[in-house]
Design an enzyme around this catalytic site. Sequence first.
Site, PDB file in Angstrom:
ATOM      1  N   SER A   1       0.823  -1.200   0.000  1.00  9.93           N
ATOM      2  CA  SER A   1       0.000   0.000   0.000  1.00  9.93           C
ATOM      3  C   SER A   1       0.856   1.248   0.000  1.00  9.93           C
ATOM      4  CB  SER A   1      -0.924   0.006   1.224  1.00  9.93           C
ATOM      5  OG  SER A   1      -1.792   1.124   1.180  1.00  9.93           O
TER       6      SER A   1
ATOM      7  N   GLY B   1      -3.299   3.761   9.475  1.00 11.54           N
ATOM      8  CA  GLY B   1      -3.749   4.492  10.655  1.00 11.54           C
ATOM      9  C   GLY B   1      -3.605   5.993  10.550  1.00 11.54           C
ATOM     10  N   ALA B   2      -3.716   6.533   9.322  1.00  9.75           N
ATOM     11  CA  ALA B   2      -3.557   7.978   9.141  1.00  9.75           C
ATOM     12  C   ALA B   2      -4.842   8.669   8.732  1.00  9.75           C
ATOM     13  CB  ALA B   2      -2.463   8.254   8.092  1.00  9.75           C
ATOM     14  N   GLY B   3      -5.954   7.945   8.721  1.00 10.43           N
ATOM     15  CA  GLY B   3      -7.226   8.556   8.358  1.00 10.43           C
ATOM     16  C   GLY B   3      -7.478   8.640   6.874  1.00 10.43           C
ATOM     17  N   LEU B   4      -6.708   7.890   6.076  1.00 10.73           N
ATOM     18  CA  LEU B   4      -6.838   7.940   4.619  1.00 10.73           C
ATOM     19  C   LEU B   4      -7.485   6.686   4.047  1.00 10.73           C
ATOM     20  CD1 LEU B   4      -3.423   9.581   3.617  1.00 10.73           C
ATOM     21  CD2 LEU B   4      -5.617  10.680   4.130  1.00 10.73           C
ATOM     22  N   GLY B   5      -8.140   5.907   4.890  1.00 13.44           N
ATOM     23  CA  GLY B   5      -8.880   4.763   4.391  1.00 13.44           C
ATOM     24  C   GLY B   5      -8.028   3.566   4.040  1.00 13.44           C
ATOM     25  N   SER B   6      -6.888   3.397   4.706  1.00 16.50           N
ATOM     26  CA  SER B   6      -6.020   2.253   4.370  1.00 16.50           C
ATOM     27  C   SER B   6      -6.739   0.933   4.620  1.00 16.50           C
ATOM     28  CB  SER B   6      -4.717   2.320   5.170  1.00 16.50           C
ATOM     29  OG  SER B   6      -4.963   2.268   6.569  1.00 16.50           O
ATOM     30  N   SER B   7      -7.505   0.833   5.703  1.00 18.58           N
ATOM     31  CA  SER B   7      -8.197  -0.426   5.984  1.00 18.58           C
ATOM     32  C   SER B   7      -9.317  -0.667   4.974  1.00 18.58           C
ATOM     33  CB  SER B   7      -8.757  -0.438   7.407  1.00 18.58           C
ATOM     34  OG  SER B   7      -9.836   0.462   7.549  1.00 18.58           O
TER      35      SER B   7
ATOM     36  N   GLU C   1     -14.676  -4.259   6.991  1.00 19.76           N
ATOM     37  CA  GLU C   1     -14.501  -3.063   7.797  1.00 19.76           C
ATOM     38  C   GLU C   1     -15.152  -3.222   9.181  1.00 19.76           C
ATOM     39  OE1 GLU C   1     -13.274   0.736   6.757  1.00 19.76           O
ATOM     40  OE2 GLU C   1     -12.058  -1.069   6.781  1.00 19.76           O
TER      41      GLU C   1
ATOM     42  N   ASP D   1     -16.237   4.840   4.096  1.00 19.12           N
ATOM     43  CA  ASP D   1     -14.895   4.567   3.587  1.00 19.12           C
ATOM     44  C   ASP D   1     -14.918   3.522   2.478  1.00 19.12           C
ATOM     45  OD1 ASP D   1     -14.211   6.275   5.622  1.00 19.12           O
ATOM     46  OD2 ASP D   1     -12.607   5.026   6.422  1.00 19.12           O
TER      47      ASP D   1
END
Length: 340
Positions: A137, A142-148, A185, A196
Amino acid sequence: MAPSVTLSAPAFAVSAPGKVILFGEHAVVYGKRAVAASVDLRTYLFFEPNTGDQIHLSLPDVNVTLMIPCCDIPLFDECANHPNFYETHFSALVADQGLQARAAILAFLYLYSKLAFRSRRLNPGMPTRGFTIRTRSFLPVGAGLGSSASFSTCLAAALLKHFDLLTGPAAARQDLVNEWAFRAEQVIHGHPSGVDNCITTYGGAKLYRKGEGTHDLAGFGGLRFVLVDTCVPKNTKQMVAGVAAFRERYPSVVNPLLDAVDGIAETFQALVATTPAAQLANHPDVARLIGLNHVLLSLLGVSHTALDTIRDVARRHGLAAKMTGGGGGGCALVWIPQGK
């Protein structure tokens, strides 16, 4: 923007974008509106079938290297239990894993269990097939950019394809990917809003409301933003739980804050619909709405000193900034008006 999911076979690759939320964090969990858009940073998943019965997971972004025999994964029917209901059934397969690794593995195990069950029901004679999944990726975890959500979308698309469940028209296939990405999610975050995975599945800029789906925001593309990573780790699940506890204790205080966040998203939607793109690109109301949304999220207890510092530095330079995503760290979004 480019389509968010691409596939090829027999070995194949899947990619899905990350996302930013401009307005509506946390309020969207309670049926309020949110404005979100995909970003040109992606998660890539490489899927390679094999002739054995071993599954190899290589997820270096969350420190996972795991071999699992297919027969070790229990299969469950499609009853309506929340995905977290099944976590105890997979506990032996995630022993001694870190928090992020555990969440990613559990999401995979849940999707595999349910989709393998559905596949066997539809095709009883289909043999069990092993495979290798590798992901990389460009989204910070964990930065708020929708990685999960990006990971969940890739995972859902890959397993649906592997089990020959991606059938029908393109729109129906995309809807199916979105449905299963949301379930992944739920494994990772507990009670996500669904915004997301909608953005990472469909792409583009959209107004989202839980239970109503999305509405395109065509004028959003003319706005420019800079993402600033605080490098402070965040945990969306904990942030969402914290707001829920705050709301339960002080409903008459928190509910008006959530309504106000909803009002910001509604106001922005109207602004986009009535303002030419050239004017929207430096419209002062965009800055005001960004500033208001950050203040409201701070009152909900989900900001961080690093995020507040970015907001303050941006203001000293005549710019508007806010947190994006679950808060407690992660990234801030800085709006850059035309001509700046």
